[in-house]
Write a protein that holds these residues in place. Structure first.
Motif, PDB file in Angstrom:
ATOM      1  N   GLU A  35       0.806  -1.226   0.000  1.00 31.99           N
ATOM      2  CA  GLU A  35       0.000   0.000   0.000  1.00 31.99           C
ATOM      3  C   GLU A  35       0.841   1.280   0.000  1.00 31.99           C
ATOM      4  O   GLU A  35       0.309   2.379   0.102  1.00 31.99           O
ATOM      5  CB  GLU A  35      -1.016  -0.018   1.157  1.00 31.99           C
ATOM      6  CG  GLU A  35      -0.433   0.022   2.546  1.00 31.99           C
ATOM      7  CD  GLU A  35       0.101  -1.326   3.030  1.00 31.99           C
ATOM      8  OE1 GLU A  35       0.415  -1.421   4.228  1.00 31.99           O
ATOM      9  OE2 GLU A  35       0.222  -2.282   2.220  1.00 31.99           O
ATOM     10  N   ARG A  37       2.693   4.538  -1.069  1.00 26.14           N
ATOM     11  CA  ARG A  37       2.568   5.480  -2.187  1.00 26.14           C
ATOM     12  C   ARG A  37       3.973   5.674  -2.752  1.00 26.14           C
ATOM     13  O   ARG A  37       4.896   6.063  -2.042  1.00 26.14           O
ATOM     14  CB  ARG A  37       1.993   6.819  -1.705  1.00 26.14           C
ATOM     15  CG  ARG A  37       0.499   6.727  -1.394  1.00 26.14           C
ATOM     16  CD  ARG A  37       0.047   7.926  -0.608  1.00 26.14           C
ATOM     17  NE  ARG A  37       0.879   8.074   0.589  1.00 26.14           N
ATOM     18  CZ  ARG A  37       0.889   9.141   1.373  1.00 26.14           C
ATOM     19  NH1 ARG A  37       0.112  10.155   1.110  1.00 26.14           N
ATOM     20  NH2 ARG A  37       1.673   9.195   2.437  1.00 26.14           N
ATOM     21  N   GLN A  57       2.463  -1.898  -8.018  1.00 25.08           N
ATOM     22  CA  GLN A  57       1.831  -1.182  -6.910  1.00 25.08           C
ATOM     23  C   GLN A  57       0.340  -0.983  -7.195  1.00 25.08           C
ATOM     24  O   GLN A  57      -0.085  -0.972  -8.347  1.00 25.08           O
ATOM     25  CB  GLN A  57       2.491   0.194  -6.734  1.00 25.08           C
ATOM     26  CG  GLN A  57       3.855   0.165  -6.091  1.00 25.08           C
ATOM     27  CD  GLN A  57       3.853  -0.510  -4.722  1.00 25.08           C
ATOM     28  OE1 GLN A  57       4.267  -1.643  -4.606  1.00 25.08           O
ATOM     29  NE2 GLN A  57       3.391   0.182  -3.709  1.00 25.08           N
ATOM     30  N   GLU A  59      -1.495   1.804  -6.505  1.00 22.60           N
ATOM     31  CA  GLU A  59      -1.748   3.158  -6.993  1.00 22.60           C
ATOM     32  C   GLU A  59      -0.705   3.495  -8.045  1.00 22.60           C
ATOM     33  O   GLU A  59       0.441   3.067  -7.931  1.00 22.60           O
ATOM     34  CB  GLU A  59      -1.576   4.164  -5.841  1.00 22.60           C
ATOM     35  CG  GLU A  59      -2.434   3.901  -4.623  1.00 22.60           C
ATOM     36  CD  GLU A  59      -3.847   4.360  -4.836  1.00 22.60           C
ATOM     37  OE1 GLU A  59      -4.043   5.285  -5.652  1.00 22.60           O
ATOM     38  OE2 GLU A  59      -4.750   3.789  -4.196  1.00 22.60           O
ATOM     39  N   ALA A  77       0.582  13.240  -8.594  1.00 19.61           N
ATOM     40  CA  ALA A  77       0.038  12.000  -9.136  1.00 19.61           C
ATOM     41  C   ALA A  77       0.160  12.043 -10.652  1.00 19.61           C
ATOM     42  O   ALA A  77       0.013  13.089 -11.266  1.00 19.61           O
ATOM     43  CB  ALA A  77      -1.418  11.862  -8.722  1.00 19.61           C
ATOM     44  N   ILE A  98       1.339  14.651  -4.013  1.00 15.21           N
ATOM     45  CA  ILE A  98       1.464  13.418  -3.219  1.00 15.21           C
ATOM     46  C   ILE A  98       2.756  13.504  -2.422  1.00 15.21           C
ATOM     47  O   ILE A  98       3.750  14.026  -2.922  1.00 15.21           O
ATOM     48  CB  ILE A  98       1.582  12.195  -4.166  1.00 15.21           C
ATOM     49  CG1 ILE A  98       0.414  12.116  -5.143  1.00 15.21           C
ATOM     50  CG2 ILE A  98       1.775  10.902  -3.379  1.00 15.21           C
ATOM     51  CD1 ILE A  98      -0.784  11.360  -4.685  1.00 15.21           C
ATOM     52  N   PRO A 100       5.129  10.875  -1.343  1.00  8.17           N
ATOM     53  CA  PRO A 100       5.360   9.426  -1.428  1.00  8.17           C
ATOM     54  C   PRO A 100       5.956   8.862  -0.132  1.00  8.17           C
ATOM     55  O   PRO A 100       6.693   9.552   0.573  1.00  8.17           O
ATOM     56  CB  PRO A 100       6.357   9.295  -2.579  1.00  8.17           C
ATOM     57  CG  PRO A 100       6.251  10.557  -3.360  1.00  8.17           C
ATOM     58  CD  PRO A 100       5.898  11.610  -2.365  1.00  8.17           C
TER      59      PRO A 100
END
Ligand SMILES: Nc1nc2c(c(=O)[nH]1)N(C=O)[C@@H](CNc1ccc(C(=O)N[C@@H](CCC(=O)O)C(=O)O)cc1)CN2
Ligand SMILES: Nc1ncnc2c1ncn2[C@@H]1O[C@H](COP(=O)(O)OP(=O)(O)OP(=O)(O)O)[C@@H](O)[C@H]1O
Length: 175
Positions: A35, A37, A57, A59, A77, A98, A100
């Motif tokens: 999960e 990012r 991944q 996402e 993103a 985002i 990460p």
């Protein structure tokens, strides 16, 4: 260094290259959780392509984004990519910012201890300093061809060492 690597990359068959990218991705996945990012990069011709790491991944990975030529890098993103101020492809201005949890970091050369030689913009060092001060330092994984591994590199006080270095043949820094 660059021309040696270009020759090395150019001399591989498509099949050998795909296998090398897939083993590098396998090594990266040892130190990413499902999960997480992921922050990645759009590879230039002489960098190893992080694409096979991203597809595993949940996402889509976020990519570096610059408003202008000041060294303030953030991650947004991924959507359709547009040319950024440095001419590198980057997400559009309206894509979500985002932070990460894991960054796959591009490099020109690196050591097994995690010292890294980048393009010389200091973007990743500055970004990591900011996230470290905020108490949200992401895990960093350098991605390299085996021939980018060197015995030692000059280090500077602001250099933030990589947590891990993944090449097609192995993962360095693993516990
Ligand atoms: N694929 C990839 N994406 C990346 C990086 C990278 O190294 N590789 N970056 C890693 O940071 C950031 C962009 N880094 C850049 C670093 C330098 C220049 C550049 O044009 N530099 C000038 C000279 C700079 C100077 O020394 O004054 C040049 O090369 O002419 C552009 C972007 C974010 N995205
Ligand atoms: N945390 C920081 N704060 C302020 N300036 C910094 C910081 N980190 C790096 N710099 C500046 O950025 C310049 C380039 O640094 P360096 O050569 O380490 O870049 P690099 O790691 O190769 O680049 P990149 O991360 O963009 O791939 C240095 O001259 C330094 O002055």
């Amino acid at each position: 260094m660059r021309s040696e690597r270009r020759r090395h990359v150019a001399s591989m068959s498509d099949d050998a290259r795909a296998k090398a990218l897939s083993s590098a991705a396998h090594n990266v996945m040892q130190v990413i959780w499902p999960e997480a990012r992921l922050g990645s990069y759009a590879p230039t011709t002489y960098e190893i392509d992080p694409g096979p790491c991203e597809v595993r991944q949940h996402e889509p990975a976020a990519l570096p984004w610059f408003a202008d030529r000041t060294p303030n890098m953030i991650f947004r993103a991924c959507g359709p990519l547009v040319a950024g101020p440095w001419g590198l492809p980057q997400p559009d201005d309206d894509c979500e910012e985002i932070e990460p949890d894991v960054l796959i970091v591009p490099l020109l050369a690196a050591t097994a201890a995690g010292d890294r030689l980048g393009q010389g913009g200091g973007h990743y060092d500055r970004y990591l300093e900011r996230r470290t001060k905020a108490g949200t330092r992401p895990r960093t994984i350098g991605l390299a061809w085996d021939c980018q591994l060197v015995d030692s590199l000059p280090t500077e006080p602001w250099d933030v060492p990589l947590d891990f270095l993944a090449t097609p043949s192995r993962l360095y820094g693993a516990p």
